[in-house]
Design an enzyme around this catalytic site. Structure first.
Site, mmCIF file in Angstrom:
data_model
loop_
_atom_site.group_PDB
_atom_site.id
_atom_site.type_symbol
_atom_site.label_atom_id
_atom_site.label_comp_id
_atom_site.label_asym_id
_atom_site.label_seq_id
_atom_site.Cartn_x
_atom_site.Cartn_y
_atom_site.Cartn_z
ATOM 1 N N CYS A 24 40.795 40.495 38.379
ATOM 2 C CA CYS A 24 41.940 40.253 37.501
ATOM 3 C C CYS A 24 41.412 39.655 36.201
ATOM 4 O O CYS A 24 40.667 38.672 36.229
ATOM 5 C CB CYS A 24 42.912 39.299 38.187
ATOM 6 S SG CYS A 24 44.267 38.754 37.122
ATOM 7 N N CYS A 81 47.490 34.896 40.328
ATOM 8 C CA CYS A 81 48.161 34.430 39.109
ATOM 9 C C CYS A 81 49.433 35.187 38.771
ATOM 10 O O CYS A 81 50.164 34.792 37.872
ATOM 11 C CB CYS A 81 47.195 34.493 37.924
ATOM 12 S SG CYS A 81 46.742 36.181 37.435
ATOM 13 N N CYS A 88 42.729 35.718 35.860
ATOM 14 C CA CYS A 88 42.228 34.601 36.668
ATOM 15 C C CYS A 88 40.844 34.853 37.264
ATOM 16 O O CYS A 88 40.257 33.955 37.855
ATOM 17 C CB CYS A 88 43.211 34.246 37.774
ATOM 18 S SG CYS A 88 43.335 35.468 39.098
ATOM 19 N N CYS A 111 48.654 40.463 40.718
ATOM 20 C CA CYS A 111 47.574 39.646 41.255
ATOM 21 C C CYS A 111 48.159 38.572 42.171
ATOM 22 O O CYS A 111 49.106 37.873 41.795
ATOM 23 C CB CYS A 111 46.788 39.007 40.114
ATOM 24 S SG CYS A 111 45.488 37.887 40.682
ATOM 25 N N CYS A 138 40.029 50.949 44.667
ATOM 26 C CA CYS A 138 40.207 50.648 46.081
ATOM 27 C C CYS A 138 40.431 49.135 46.202
ATOM 28 O O CYS A 138 39.490 48.351 46.100
ATOM 29 C CB CYS A 138 38.965 51.105 46.835
ATOM 30 S SG CYS A 138 39.151 51.090 48.609
#
Length: 190
Positions: free
Chosen positions: A149, A103, A152, A100, A172
């Site tokens: 995510c 984070c 976060c 991510c 995607c």
């Protein structure tokens, strides 16, 4: 497959145009992704099992703006979409882990990445189902399943049911929502 690529590209163009005119998106509900086919059906009956205030990694909007570039902020925090084919990881063939961009939580492996022909990096599964959550996305006059995510709440992209086996899913993702760690730079990434 040609029609899926065309629809995805048209959706991205429309999304970009709407973002440019500050179009408001419909409220979304969130639920944890389990990988079951029933969970990816795009219906309005999803349960809110992961409210935003429950994300472990929290920042104020001012803090997010300090740590993210304007493009990353638009994608991760404002649920934007980058243009297809002109993003950093669509053609990335190196071995490693995608994390991510907000984070640093590990999300996807290069082992699960494939060329979907859509112009965005695509994966047939995350490293673990618990690493991503889903939100119902009713923007652009359609219902899609947004991927966030689980640490976060950052917007990563969308999941579709036109991917390869064994899952039949296509995650995607937006390159700007992720960072790539090559295999040789992180011995714990595989």
């Amino acid at each position: 497959m040609k029609y899926a690529v065309l629809i995805t590209a048209c959706t991205a163009i429309i999304a970009t145009a709407l973002l440019l005119v500050n179009a408001e998106e419909s409220p979304a509900t969130i639920h944890q992704h389990t990988g079951d086919q029933a969970d990816i059906d795009m219906v309005a009956t999803h349960q809110d099992t992961m409210p935003e205030e429950d994300y472990p990694f929290k920042k104020t909007e001012a803090e997010w703006k300090e740590i993210l570039t304007s493009k990353e902020y638009r994608i991760l925090r404002e649920r934007g979409t980058e243009l297809p084919y002109v993003n950093e990881y669509d053609d990335n063939k190196r071995e490693g882990i995608y994390v991510c961009g907000g984070c640093g939580q590990k999300l996807y492996s290069s082992e699960h990445k494939y060329d979907s022909g859509t112009g965005w990096p695509s994966f047939w599964k995350p490293l673990a189902d618990s690493l991503v959550g889903e939100r119902e996305d009713n923007s652009l006059f359609m219902t899609r399943t947004e991927i966030v995510c689980s640490n976060c709440g950052g917007h990563l992209g969308h999941v579709f049911d036109d991917g390869p086996q064994p899952t039949g899913l296509r995650y995607c993702m937006n390159s700007a929502a992720m960072d790539f760690i090559p295999k040789n730079e992180d011995s714990t990434n595989q």
